[in-house]
Design an enzyme around this catalytic site. Structure first.
Site, PDB file in Angstrom:
ATOM      1  N   ASP A 171       0.830  -1.263  -0.009  1.00  0.00           N
ATOM      2  CA  ASP A 171      -0.009   0.023   0.149  1.00  0.00           C
ATOM      3  C   ASP A 171       0.848   1.125  -0.039  1.00  0.00           C
ATOM      4  O   ASP A 171       2.048   1.257  -0.439  1.00  0.00           O
ATOM      5  CB  ASP A 171      -0.852  -0.186   1.313  1.00  0.00           C
ATOM      6  CG  ASP A 171      -2.106   0.683   0.790  1.00  0.00           C
ATOM      7  OD1 ASP A 171      -2.381   1.889   1.065  1.00  0.00           O
ATOM      8  OD2 ASP A 171      -3.254   0.069   0.791  1.00  0.00           O
ATOM      9  N   HIS A 211      -3.685   5.954   3.359  1.00  0.00           N
ATOM     10  CA  HIS A 211      -4.293   4.916   3.115  1.00  0.00           C
ATOM     11  C   HIS A 211      -3.796   3.448   3.515  1.00  0.00           C
ATOM     12  O   HIS A 211      -4.842   2.670   4.254  1.00  0.00           O
ATOM     13  CB  HIS A 211      -4.395   4.784   1.444  1.00  0.00           C
ATOM     14  CG  HIS A 211      -5.411   3.760   0.751  1.00  0.00           C
ATOM     15  ND1 HIS A 211      -4.691   2.656   0.388  1.00  0.00           N
ATOM     16  CD2 HIS A 211      -6.550   3.900   0.521  1.00  0.00           C
ATOM     17  CE1 HIS A 211      -5.653   1.886  -0.319  1.00  0.00           C
ATOM     18  NE2 HIS A 211      -7.030   2.673   0.023  1.00  0.00           N
ATOM     19  N   SER A 403     -11.253  -0.458  -0.988  1.00  0.00           N
ATOM     20  CA  SER A 403     -10.080  -0.539  -0.286  1.00  0.00           C
ATOM     21  C   SER A 403     -10.208  -0.826   1.357  1.00  0.00           C
ATOM     22  O   SER A 403      -9.349  -1.451   2.017  1.00  0.00           O
ATOM     23  CB  SER A 403      -9.375   0.839  -0.381  1.00  0.00           C
ATOM     24  OG  SER A 403      -8.619   0.870  -1.566  1.00  0.00           O
TER      25      SER A 403
END
Length: 587
Positions: A171, A211, A403
């Site tokens: 990620d 994220h 996600s």
């Protein structure tokens, strides 16, 4: 980007990076190196950066690639990194004829540009991501709706996950200093794969966005009385930053590096909440995209051959992946154009063989409005709307996207692996499908298939409680799921009638307790045997911490097994109340 989540709001978008729920961050190197096979063969030193430098995948036969590497150097290129185990070389060149020339070299099978923009100068001397100052968080970690939706809160009392299971988070990176992540963070196996070469400097794995840290919390935030709890709070997490700083792009060479690293470092599962930039879909009739498909596919197969299962987000465009027609988002690193595509064009890595593809639920058993779908494409579903989790600097925030759904599935897979040591990726895929709860199609013509397997939810929504194995042999497991209120300065008992067990209880009687209460320091919790003998499980510990979700081991070998056992809870203070939500006995 495949990311579709933003802080504080349930915004969903196709961003300029392949994030499937939020932008990726970059990982940092681990302090102590472990005795693993190297992820890549050391490359020759890269030349100084010049404008016009592009990155290419040069595909050859696995094994010794020295002849091809020499040809790269002889044809105005440099070897940035190479992965001989899978026959993939990452080359840089500023020559407009490099790819065409290399396609004529003996032993070269494919050559493809991985981007339509220049390689950044940062690739040759990468800056370390920031190490943010950490905020402190008051005590308390209430059970969130997404966790109760997949019964993770019940699973914690049975098996919170094993520290022998490591999950790789490919990620934007992870804030390893975050109070809810630090207890489970594996720095020795963390790395940055930005630009396509392992960077093992300490901190290279850290988040270049928010994220990756958010994803990490959903998987394995510690059960430490603070913030949030992950689906599998007992497993280890390692950061593999595949996103590049500034734009959070996930180019093919970065993903290849990440998958090879995952295989060589023993990750049981990897989380992939992105698509491979710059192409939302890679088409095999395009010479560059065909090389991307082959390179990433080889890396995924390598990781799986080493025991690692890849799980990936389906994407957030509300697009039918089983009936592809157009792509208007690519290339996202220069000027997107609208092109006609077919089902032969693949969303990478989620549509590669062997990868588990995850769709997002809304609240309950609805399809999240943004989630991609597709018959025989979606494998399972999980909550992906307004998911609250960790963000860099010790904070917390909400994001939405596939996600956010994917780490729920990854956490469940980690629980399955914890309960089944030695499980193979193929077996793990099968168990993920088997434990999911069927969801019928709503009144929506786009949803096709059966209740057991359809285009919106695949095999259904994952179930953490099933994942940890809550169907012991008949006659050995007993539970009471009824609620019993715990009032101020009062005592309550919840009974379980045990029958069909021969002889005495074992010396390792398992007592699973799920109590919802806002100040567990008020509580004394006892197991009362059929003859009235009292075994204390919890005695006013924990202070202002919320809830008890734990499995206790009791030596009850002196007790006859059959009879009525009770869970007795005494609250001896004012102001905070709760309930016995459930409890169980395993003989």
């Amino acid at each position: 980007m495949a990311l579709a989540a933003t802080l504080g709001a349930a915004l969903v978008f196709g961003a300029p990076g392949a994030l499937a729920g939020t932008l990726p961050v970059g990982p940092s190197p681990a302090p102590a190196a472990k005795a693993h096979a190297p992820a890549a063969v050391p490359a020759s030193p890269s030349a100084a950066w010049v404008a016009g430098t592009r990155a290419y995948l040069v595909i050859t036969a696995p094994g010794d690639s020295s002849a091809v590497r020499s040809a790269i150097a002889a044809n105005a290129g440099t070897v940035f990194s190479n992965f001989d185990a899978i026959g993939v070389i990452v080359a840089h060149s500023a020559s407009s004829t490099f790819a065409a020339t290399m396609r004529g070299v003996a032993g070269v099978q494919q050559v493809g540009a991985t981007r339509t923009s220049d390689v950044p100068a940062d690739a040759y001397n990468p800056a370390l991501p920031a190490n943010p100052a950490q905020a402190s968080t008051p005590a308390g970690e209430p059970v969130r709706a997404d966790m109760s939706q997949i019964k993770a809160d019940q699973a914690w009392a049975v098996n919170p996950g094993s520290a022998s299971v490591t999950v790789g988070i490919l990620d934007t990176g992870v804030d390893d200093q975050h109070q809810d992540l630090a207890p489970n963070f594996d720095a020795a196996d963390s790395v940055s794969c930005a630009y396509g070469k392992p960077d093992t400097r300490v901190g290279a794995w850290r988040d270049v966005d928010t994220h990756g840290t958010h994803v990490a919390g959903t998987i394995a935030a510690a059960k430490n009385g603070k913030g949030v709890v992950g689906v599998a709070p007992g497993v280890k997490i390692a950061a593999v930053r595949v996103a590049e700083p500034g734009n959070s792009f996930f180019f093919a060479e970065n993903t290849i590096c990440g998958f090879v690293w995952a295989g060589d470092h023993g990750f049981k599962v990897t989380n992939n909440s992105y698509y491979t930039d710059p192409w939302q879909f890679n088409c095999p009739d395009n010479i560059d995209q065909a090389a991307i498909i082959e390179g990433v596919k080889r890396a995924q197969e390598y990781a799986e051959s080493k025991g690692s299962l890849q799980i990936a987000a389906a994407g957030n465009e509300n697009y039918d992946l089983a009936h592809k027609t157009t792509d208007s988002a690519s290339p996202n690193d220069s000027t997107p154009v609208t092109r006609t595509i077919t089902n032969a064009c693949l969303d990478i890595p989620t549509e590669l063989p062997g990868v588990v593809t995850v769709a997002a639920n809304g609240t309950g058993v609805t399809k999240a409005s943004f989630s991609n779908y597709g018959q025989n494409v979606i494998d399972v579903a999980a909550p992906g709307s307004n998911v609250y989790s960790t963000v860099p600097g010790g904070g917390y925030g909400s994001k939405s996207g596939t996600s956010m759904a994917t780490p729920h599935v990854v956490g469940v897979a980690a629980l399955i692996a914890s309960a089944n040591p030695g499980i193979t990726p193929a077996q793990l895929r099968a168990k993920l499908a088997a434990q999911a709860n069927d969801i019928a199609c709503p009144s929506d013509s786009r949803c096709t298939g059966t209740t057991a397997n359809n285009s919106f939810f695949g095999e259904g929504q994952v179930d953490a409680l099933k994942a940890v194995g809550t169907t012991p042999p008949p006659g050995t497991y007993f539970e009471n799921l009824a609620d019993f209120a715990i009032n101020d300065n009062a005592t309550v008992e919840s009974p379980i009638a045990v029958t069909g067990v021969t002889g005495n209880a074992p010396a390792t009687l398992k007592v699973g307790v799920d109590i919802k209460h806002t100040y567990i320091g008020d509580l004394k919790v006892d197991l009362v045997a059929p003859d009235g003998t009292v075994y204390t499980l919890h005695n006013h510990a924990g202070g202002s911490t919320d809830n008890i979700a734990q499995t206790y081991t009791v030596n009850a070998s002196s007790e006859v097994a059959n009879g009525t056992w009770k869970l007795r809870v005494n609250d001896n203070a004012a102001s905070d109340t709760g309930k016995i939500d459930a409890w169980n006995l395993t003989f």
